[in-house]
Design a protein around this motif. Sequence first.
Motif, PDB file in Angstrom:
ATOM      1  N   PRO A  91       0.786  -1.236   0.000  1.00 54.79           N
ATOM      2  CA  PRO A  91       0.000   0.000   0.000  1.00 54.79           C
ATOM      3  C   PRO A  91       0.815   1.282   0.000  1.00 54.79           C
ATOM      4  O   PRO A  91       0.388   2.270  -0.612  1.00 54.79           O
ATOM      5  CB  PRO A  91      -0.843  -0.118   1.281  1.00 54.79           C
ATOM      6  CG  PRO A  91      -0.109  -1.088   2.142  1.00 54.79           C
ATOM      7  CD  PRO A  91       0.548  -2.047   1.200  1.00 54.79           C
ATOM      8  N   GLU A  95       0.317   3.960  -2.889  1.00 57.12           N
ATOM      9  CA  GLU A  95      -0.114   5.324  -2.582  1.00 57.12           C
ATOM     10  C   GLU A  95       0.852   6.349  -3.169  1.00 57.12           C
ATOM     11  O   GLU A  95       0.435   7.368  -3.719  1.00 57.12           O
ATOM     12  CB  GLU A  95      -0.216   5.489  -1.071  1.00 57.12           C
ATOM     13  CG  GLU A  95      -0.732   6.842  -0.629  1.00 57.12           C
ATOM     14  CD  GLU A  95      -0.882   6.921   0.877  1.00 57.12           C
ATOM     15  OE1 GLU A  95      -0.366   7.891   1.470  1.00 57.12           O
ATOM     16  OE2 GLU A  95      -1.512   6.009   1.450  1.00 57.12           O
ATOM     17  N   ASP A 130      -4.010  -0.955   7.991  1.00 62.45           N
ATOM     18  CA  ASP A 130      -2.620  -0.528   7.915  1.00 62.45           C
ATOM     19  C   ASP A 130      -1.805  -1.407   8.863  1.00 62.45           C
ATOM     20  O   ASP A 130      -1.895  -1.272  10.083  1.00 62.45           O
ATOM     21  CB  ASP A 130      -2.486   0.941   8.329  1.00 62.45           C
ATOM     22  CG  ASP A 130      -1.075   1.478   8.139  1.00 62.45           C
ATOM     23  OD1 ASP A 130      -0.126   0.670   8.076  1.00 62.45           O
ATOM     24  OD2 ASP A 130      -0.910   2.709   8.067  1.00 62.45           O
ATOM     25  N   ASN A 139      -3.241   2.007   3.881  1.00 64.38           N
ATOM     26  CA  ASN A 139      -4.376   1.101   4.056  1.00 64.38           C
ATOM     27  C   ASN A 139      -4.474   0.106   2.906  1.00 64.38           C
ATOM     28  O   ASN A 139      -4.596   0.496   1.744  1.00 64.38           O
ATOM     29  CB  ASN A 139      -5.667   1.910   4.173  1.00 64.38           C
ATOM     30  CG  ASN A 139      -6.823   1.073   4.657  1.00 64.38           C
ATOM     31  OD1 ASN A 139      -7.404   0.317   3.886  1.00 64.38           O
ATOM     32  ND2 ASN A 139      -7.143   1.186   5.930  1.00 64.38           N
ATOM     33  N   SER A 141      -6.917  -2.153   2.245  1.00 62.23           N
ATOM     34  CA  SER A 141      -8.235  -2.340   1.641  1.00 62.23           C
ATOM     35  C   SER A 141      -8.519  -1.330   0.543  1.00 62.23           C
ATOM     36  O   SER A 141      -9.165  -1.649  -0.454  1.00 62.23           O
ATOM     37  CB  SER A 141      -9.319  -2.275   2.716  1.00 62.23           C
ATOM     38  OG  SER A 141      -9.345  -3.467   3.478  1.00 62.23           O
ATOM     39  N   ALA A 142      -8.044  -0.106   0.727  1.00 63.55           N
ATOM     40  CA  ALA A 142      -8.288   0.918  -0.285  1.00 63.55           C
ATOM     41  C   ALA A 142      -7.690   0.510  -1.623  1.00 63.55           C
ATOM     42  O   ALA A 142      -8.311   0.680  -2.683  1.00 63.55           O
ATOM     43  CB  ALA A 142      -7.707   2.255   0.177  1.00 63.55           C
ATOM     44  N   ARG A 146      -9.828  -1.275  -5.051  1.00 66.31           N
ATOM     45  CA  ARG A 146      -9.641  -0.647  -6.357  1.00 66.31           C
ATOM     46  C   ARG A 146      -9.317  -1.698  -7.412  1.00 66.31           C
ATOM     47  O   ARG A 146      -9.891  -1.694  -8.508  1.00 66.31           O
ATOM     48  CB  ARG A 146      -8.521   0.385  -6.274  1.00 66.31           C
ATOM     49  CG  ARG A 146      -8.149   1.002  -7.615  1.00 66.31           C
ATOM     50  CD  ARG A 146      -7.003   1.981  -7.451  1.00 66.31           C
ATOM     51  NE  ARG A 146      -6.464   2.417  -8.742  1.00 66.31           N
ATOM     52  CZ  ARG A 146      -5.409   3.200  -8.887  1.00 66.31           C
ATOM     53  NH1 ARG A 146      -4.769   3.643  -7.821  1.00 66.31           N
ATOM     54  NH2 ARG A 146      -4.988   3.532 -10.085  1.00 66.31           N
ATOM     55  N   ALA A 160     -15.328  -3.348   2.593  1.00 65.92           N
ATOM     56  CA  ALA A 160     -13.983  -3.088   3.110  1.00 65.92           C
ATOM     57  C   ALA A 160     -13.964  -3.225   4.625  1.00 65.92           C
ATOM     58  O   ALA A 160     -14.683  -2.514   5.333  1.00 65.92           O
ATOM     59  CB  ALA A 160     -13.522  -1.691   2.701  1.00 65.92           C
ATOM     60  N   ASP A 162     -11.350  -2.360   6.967  1.00 65.26           N
ATOM     61  CA  ASP A 162     -10.081  -1.650   6.844  1.00 65.26           C
ATOM     62  C   ASP A 162      -9.449  -1.246   8.174  1.00 65.26           C
ATOM     63  O   ASP A 162      -8.666  -0.305   8.240  1.00 65.26           O
ATOM     64  CB  ASP A 162     -10.255  -0.409   5.969  1.00 65.26           C
ATOM     65  CG  ASP A 162     -11.333   0.531   6.495  1.00 65.26           C
ATOM     66  OD1 ASP A 162     -11.887   0.263   7.590  1.00 65.26           O
ATOM     67  OD2 ASP A 162     -11.620   1.528   5.817  1.00 65.26           O
TER      68      ASP A 162
END
Length: 267
Positions: A91, A95, A130, A139, A141-142, A146, A160, A162
């Motif tokens: 992640p 990001e 996280d 995170n 799940s984000a 996607r 989610a 999360d």
Amino acid sequence: MFFPVSKLLGFFALPSNLLVVLGLLGIVLLATRWRRAGLRLVVASVVLVALLGWSPLGNALLVPLEDRFPPIPDDGRPVAGIVVLGGAVTPDVAEARGIVVLNEAAERLTAAATLARRHPSARLVHSGGDPGFLLPDGNESAVALRLLAELGVPAAQLVAEDRSRNTVENAVYSKTLTDPKPGERWLLVTSAYHMPRAIGVFRRAGFPVEAYPVDVRTRGRVDLWRPFPTIGDGLRRTDTAMREWVGLLVYRLTGRSSALFPGPEGG
């Protein structure tokens, strides 16, 4: 309290970390009156790194974990939901780069997407927040949701979870979020080597799930005698296996798993 302790134990549960610490301690002792003991520690660390890196020990430790739960055949029975555990994405890099970044456990997500399309009425829960300890990792799940959407899973199917940072929280938070009803069939998707510990934790949390193992790393017993071409490959495999074996023991001793070595028969 359990999370930071588990992270600390996890660090020293990895043979590669332990051997480096052992070697560094030996180097420090070389400058003291315990020079002989220091030299022995340095030699021992180098020899053990070579042994764990080149020998098939990592495979020997991983095969029993991967063989514990056989693959589930598609028998046509309805599925109420699918829980896929985090660990397949990176992640922080995702990001920073603005793209989906997968790691070697990517099959957790690709298999979950396939299952979701096969069972369009089932909820697909990605469990993972996280996992960072000292520094935030971002995170999971984000990023995962996607990718699942890009793989064709409808948004209405995706859920989610999360908040979780480890397997215990995966089980507790997923159960709270989904509120599974008696008689419902839920599948648990995670790496084959991680499945025994995950199933034990979910059973202990009172969330009955069926194991759907993916991300198999070995060919089976044929790899029990197969050495590794590089030390890095062997150490990584040994680290992966030892983390699970230590985790199984610690989770059982602390009452967070239903059995020492959970299997399909229950426990």
